[in-house]
Write a protein that holds these residues in place. Structure first.
Motif, PDB file in Angstrom:
ATOM      1  N   LYS A 113       0.795  -1.220   0.000  1.00 34.05           N
ATOM      2  CA  LYS A 113       0.000   0.000   0.000  1.00 34.05           C
ATOM      3  C   LYS A 113       0.833   1.277   0.000  1.00 34.05           C
ATOM      4  CE  LYS A 113      -3.977  -2.270   2.112  1.00 34.05           C
ATOM      5  NZ  LYS A 113      -4.938  -2.322   3.228  1.00 34.05           N
ATOM      6  N   ASN A 114       2.005   1.266   0.618  1.00 32.73           N
ATOM      7  CA  ASN A 114       2.769   2.497   0.756  1.00 32.73           C
ATOM      8  C   ASN A 114       4.003   2.577  -0.129  1.00 32.73           C
ATOM      9  OD1 ASN A 114       1.448   1.917   3.642  1.00 32.73           O
ATOM     10  ND2 ASN A 114       1.662   4.123   3.408  1.00 32.73           N
ATOM     11  N   VAL A 115       4.604   1.429  -0.420  1.00 28.73           N
ATOM     12  CA  VAL A 115       5.813   1.433  -1.244  1.00 28.73           C
ATOM     13  C   VAL A 115       5.456   1.199  -2.709  1.00 28.73           C
ATOM     14  CG1 VAL A 115       8.064   0.358  -1.644  1.00 28.73           C
ATOM     15  CG2 VAL A 115       7.216   0.643   0.699  1.00 28.73           C
ATOM     16  N   TRP A 116       4.749   0.109  -2.985  1.00 28.20           N
ATOM     17  CA  TRP A 116       4.373  -0.212  -4.369  1.00 28.20           C
ATOM     18  C   TRP A 116       3.134   0.550  -4.812  1.00 28.20           C
ATOM     19  CZ3 TRP A 116       4.764  -5.956  -2.666  1.00 28.20           C
ATOM     20  CH2 TRP A 116       6.114  -6.293  -2.499  1.00 28.20           C
ATOM     21  N   LYS A 117       2.365   1.062  -3.853  1.00 24.64           N
ATOM     22  CA  LYS A 117       1.161   1.857  -4.153  1.00 24.64           C
ATOM     23  C   LYS A 117       0.256   1.167  -5.177  1.00 24.64           C
ATOM     24  CE  LYS A 117       3.149   6.361  -2.988  1.00 24.64           C
ATOM     25  NZ  LYS A 117       4.370   5.863  -2.336  1.00 24.64           N
ATOM     26  N   MET A 118      -0.093  -0.062  -4.880  1.00 27.51           N
ATOM     27  CA  MET A 118      -0.967  -0.838  -5.754  1.00 27.51           C
ATOM     28  C   MET A 118      -2.419  -0.484  -5.452  1.00 27.51           C
ATOM     29  SD  MET A 118       0.995  -4.521  -5.736  1.00 27.51           S
ATOM     30  CE  MET A 118       2.611  -4.705  -6.513  1.00 27.51           C
ATOM     31  N   ASN A 119      -2.929   0.491  -6.195  1.00 29.00           N
ATOM     32  CA  ASN A 119      -4.271   1.018  -5.935  1.00 29.00           C
ATOM     33  C   ASN A 119      -5.309   0.526  -6.924  1.00 29.00           C
ATOM     34  OD1 ASN A 119      -3.259   2.649  -3.787  1.00 29.00           O
ATOM     35  ND2 ASN A 119      -2.460   4.086  -5.324  1.00 29.00           N
ATOM     36  N   THR A 120      -4.864  -0.167  -7.973  1.00 29.29           N
ATOM     37  CA  THR A 120      -5.779  -0.714  -8.973  1.00 29.29           C
ATOM     38  C   THR A 120      -5.538  -2.217  -9.062  1.00 29.29           C
ATOM     39  OG1 THR A 120      -4.184  -0.282 -10.745  1.00 29.29           O
ATOM     40  CG2 THR A 120      -5.829   1.431 -10.276  1.00 29.29           C
ATOM     41  N   PRO A 121      -6.500  -2.979  -9.591  1.00 31.26           N
ATOM     42  CA  PRO A 121      -6.338  -4.428  -9.659  1.00 31.26           C
ATOM     43  C   PRO A 121      -5.058  -4.836 -10.392  1.00 31.26           C
ATOM     44  CG  PRO A 121      -8.598  -3.838 -10.103  1.00 31.26           C
ATOM     45  CD  PRO A 121      -7.834  -2.546 -10.056  1.00 31.26           C
ATOM     46  N   ILE A 122      -4.408  -5.848  -9.861  1.00 26.71           N
ATOM     47  CA  ILE A 122      -3.122  -6.316 -10.359  1.00 26.71           C
ATOM     48  C   ILE A 122      -3.254  -7.762 -10.825  1.00 26.71           C
ATOM     49  CG2 ILE A 122      -0.762  -6.907  -9.682  1.00 26.71           C
ATOM     50  CD1 ILE A 122      -1.216  -3.916  -9.853  1.00 26.71           C
ATOM     51  N   ASN A 123      -2.680  -8.066 -11.989  1.00 24.27           N
ATOM     52  CA  ASN A 123      -2.565  -9.444 -12.447  1.00 24.27           C
ATOM     53  C   ASN A 123      -1.127  -9.901 -12.206  1.00 24.27           C
ATOM     54  OD1 ASN A 123      -5.253  -9.474 -13.511  1.00 24.27           O
ATOM     55  ND2 ASN A 123      -4.509  -8.329 -15.276  1.00 24.27           N
ATOM     56  N   MET A 124      -0.947 -10.828 -11.282  1.00 19.67           N
ATOM     57  CA  MET A 124       0.414 -11.228 -10.924  1.00 19.67           C
ATOM     58  C   MET A 124       0.646 -12.700 -11.237  1.00 19.67           C
ATOM     59  SD  MET A 124       0.133 -11.161  -6.759  1.00 19.67           S
ATOM     60  CE  MET A 124      -1.338 -11.772  -5.927  1.00 19.67           C
ATOM     61  N   VAL A 125       1.894 -13.000 -11.580  1.00 15.50           N
ATOM     62  CA  VAL A 125       2.307 -14.373 -11.833  1.00 15.50           C
ATOM     63  C   VAL A 125       3.450 -14.696 -10.888  1.00 15.50           C
ATOM     64  CG1 VAL A 125       3.866 -13.667 -13.727  1.00 15.50           C
ATOM     65  CG2 VAL A 125       3.070 -16.040 -13.562  1.00 15.50           C
ATOM     66  N   ASP A 126       3.383 -15.882 -10.312  1.00 17.78           N
ATOM     67  CA  ASP A 126       4.346 -16.324  -9.302  1.00 17.78           C
ATOM     68  C   ASP A 126       5.059 -17.566  -9.835  1.00 17.78           C
ATOM     69  OD1 ASP A 126       5.723 -17.049  -7.025  1.00 17.78           O
ATOM     70  OD2 ASP A 126       3.944 -17.423  -5.799  1.00 17.78           O
ATOM     71  N   TYR A 127       6.342 -17.428 -10.146  1.00 21.94           N
ATOM     72  CA  TYR A 127       7.132 -18.538 -10.675  1.00 21.94           C
ATOM     73  C   TYR A 127       7.756 -19.333  -9.530  1.00 21.94           C
ATOM     74  CZ  TYR A 127       6.587 -16.319 -15.205  1.00 21.94           C
ATOM     75  OH  TYR A 127       6.058 -15.784 -16.353  1.00 21.94           O
ATOM     76  N   GLY A 128       7.596 -20.657  -9.586  1.00 23.32           N
ATOM     77  CA  GLY A 128       8.030 -21.484  -8.468  1.00 23.32           C
ATOM     78  C   GLY A 128       7.140 -21.225  -7.275  1.00 23.32           C
ATOM     79  N   CYS A 129       5.828 -21.238  -7.518  1.00 24.66           N
ATOM     80  CA  CYS A 129       4.860 -20.759  -6.523  1.00 24.66           C
ATOM     81  C   CYS A 129       4.704 -21.677  -5.325  1.00 24.66           C
ATOM     82  CB  CYS A 129       3.501 -20.546  -7.170  1.00 24.66           C
ATOM     83  SG  CYS A 129       2.690 -22.078  -7.751  1.00 24.66           S
ATOM     84  N   ILE A 166       2.716  -7.879 -12.737  1.00 25.18           N
ATOM     85  CA  ILE A 166       3.815  -8.155 -11.801  1.00 25.18           C
ATOM     86  C   ILE A 166       4.232  -9.607 -11.949  1.00 25.18           C
ATOM     87  CG2 ILE A 166       4.473  -8.347  -9.365  1.00 25.18           C
ATOM     88  CD1 ILE A 166       4.175  -5.485 -10.140  1.00 25.18           C
ATOM     89  N   ALA A 167       5.537  -9.856 -11.985  1.00 23.10           N
ATOM     90  CA  ALA A 167       6.068 -11.222 -11.935  1.00 23.10           C
ATOM     91  C   ALA A 167       6.770 -11.394 -10.600  1.00 23.10           C
ATOM     92  CB  ALA A 167       7.039 -11.471 -13.083  1.00 23.10           C
ATOM     93  N   LEU A 168       6.414 -12.448  -9.905  1.00 20.60           N
ATOM     94  CA  LEU A 168       6.927 -12.687  -8.563  1.00 20.60           C
ATOM     95  C   LEU A 168       7.740 -13.971  -8.511  1.00 20.60           C
ATOM     96  CD1 LEU A 168       3.513 -12.299  -6.720  1.00 20.60           C
ATOM     97  CD2 LEU A 168       5.303 -10.586  -6.699  1.00 20.60           C
ATOM     98  N   CYS A 169       8.616 -14.046  -7.545  1.00 23.18           N
ATOM     99  CA  CYS A 169       9.193 -15.332  -7.151  1.00 23.18           C
ATOM    100  C   CYS A 169       9.610 -15.213  -5.701  1.00 23.18           C
ATOM    101  CB  CYS A 169      10.371 -15.748  -8.037  1.00 23.18           C
ATOM    102  SG  CYS A 169      11.824 -14.708  -7.900  1.00 23.18           S
ATOM    103  N   HIS A 170       9.731 -16.343  -5.040  1.00 21.22           N
ATOM    104  CA  HIS A 170      10.080 -16.343  -3.616  1.00 21.22           C
ATOM    105  C   HIS A 170      11.029 -17.494  -3.329  1.00 21.22           C
ATOM    106  CE1 HIS A 170       9.611 -17.304   0.689  1.00 21.22           C
ATOM    107  NE2 HIS A 170       9.529 -15.997   0.805  1.00 21.22           N
ATOM    108  N   ALA A 171      12.278 -17.154  -2.910  1.00 20.86           N
ATOM    109  CA  ALA A 171      13.279 -18.185  -2.606  1.00 20.86           C
ATOM    110  C   ALA A 171      13.317 -19.225  -3.726  1.00 20.86           C
ATOM    111  CB  ALA A 171      12.993 -18.828  -1.256  1.00 20.86           C
ATOM    112  N   PHE A 172      13.338 -18.728  -4.951  1.00 23.20           N
ATOM    113  CA  PHE A 172      13.253 -19.565  -6.144  1.00 23.20           C
ATOM    114  C   PHE A 172      14.505 -19.438  -7.002  1.00 23.20           C
ATOM    115  CE2 PHE A 172      11.832 -19.602 -10.705  1.00 23.20           C
ATOM    116  CZ  PHE A 172      11.618 -20.962 -10.814  1.00 23.20           C
TER     117      PHE A 172
END
Length: 293
Positions: free
Chosen positions: A31-47, A108-114
């Motif tokens: 909410k404060n850093v990325w300021k995502m105020n509209t709907p987001i389509n995100m993909v998570d690789y190695g989800c 947005i493309a995401l990954c976590h410890a991947f």
């Protein structure tokens, strides 16, 4: 039974992910850093089982979607069972990011410890970039040496006796040069993102610090202590000669391997549920702006 390694680690993933982040800090990021105020389509690789989706979807504007991709059949099955009970727009796919074709269809493309498990993380990052419309990306990745440096024990156990930072640096660096898999990639991601053309690159550090307190309530201790053990803190080392042989194969001298084994054994012997321990995982969160103009 699945032969994919991470299909056998669902319980480990479930029991340790919560050690890395405070929910209020994730909310602050969204909410404060990325300021995502509209709907987001995100993909998570190695989800995996969809951890990031579970954390981020409740914080994002209504109408946001989550696509999770993982190589593990059992992981995707677990994720489907979880998300089928939740009111979010989710697509879960079994696939290998090294093989799938990607198109710029996500915000947005995401990954976590991947990425630390990838032999060519730079190429994977490029694929992530290629799957994103002009916008940004977020990568949650560890920096193992910072992780190892951020333990605090009570006065009866010195950090230098059980966590040998110089030796660990050597192991991580040799492993990375030999296999391409870099456990310290979290601290390097801003550089890689900039080199791959992203702009306005930033990096944050998770503020989560876990405190095992001898005086904490029993329920909290029964949750935290096993998770710390499962994370690898104070795990029993394997048989001495095999462990030291493996360490030598990874680049240590015989003397370094012997001392490293002794340090791991000491921590195993002295760390228990009545220990005092502070542990800051120091997960790095890097993001930037994709611009194809």
């Amino acid at each position: 039974m699945s032969e994919y390694y991470w299909d056998s680690k669902i319980e480990y993933l479930r029991n340790t992910r919560w050690l890395y982040y405070n929910d209020d800090y994730l909310e602050f990021l969204v909410k404060n850093v990325w300021k995502m105020n509209t709907p987001i389509n995100m993909v998570d690789y190695g989800c995996g089982y969809g951890y990031l989706g579970l954390k981020l979807l409740p914080l994002l504007p209504d109408g946001s979607t989550y696509t999770g991709i993982d190589k593990g059949e059992d992981l995707i099955k677990e994720a489907r069972e979880i998300f089928d009970k939740l009111p979010y727009s989710v697509e879960l796919m079994q696939g290998d990011i090294e093989e799938i074709q990607v198109h710029p269809q996500y915000d947005i493309a995401l990954c976590h410890a991947f990425l630390l498990h990838m032999k060519n993380p730079r190429a994977i990052l490029q694929k992530m970039i290629d799957s994103v419309r002009d916008g940004g990306r977020v990568c949650f990745e560890p920096h193992w040496i910072a992780n190892a440096a951020n333990f605090g024990f009570d006065d009866g156990l010195l950090h230098s006796e059980v966590v040998r930072l110089g030796v660990l640096q050597k192991l991580y660096e040799v492993d990375a040069s030999r296999s391409g898999k870099d456990g310290n990639i979290g601290i390097k991601l801003p550089i890689l993102l900039s080199q791959l053309g992203l702009r306005n690159v930033e990096c944050r550090v998770s503020d989560k610090v876990n405190f095992l307190d001898r005086h904490m309530d029993a329920a909290s201790k029964e949750r935290l202590y096993p998770s710390l053990r499962e994370e690898g803190i104070g795990q029993e080392p394997d048989e001495p000669s095999m462990t030291m042989e493996q360490l030598v194969e990874r680049g240590l001298t015989a003397e370094e391997a012997q001392a490293q084994y002794a340090a791991e054994l000491k921590l195993f012997q002295e760390f228990d549920s009545d220990s005092w321990l502070t542990y800051a995982p120091n997960m790095k969160i890097s993001f930037g702006t994709v611009s194809r103009e």
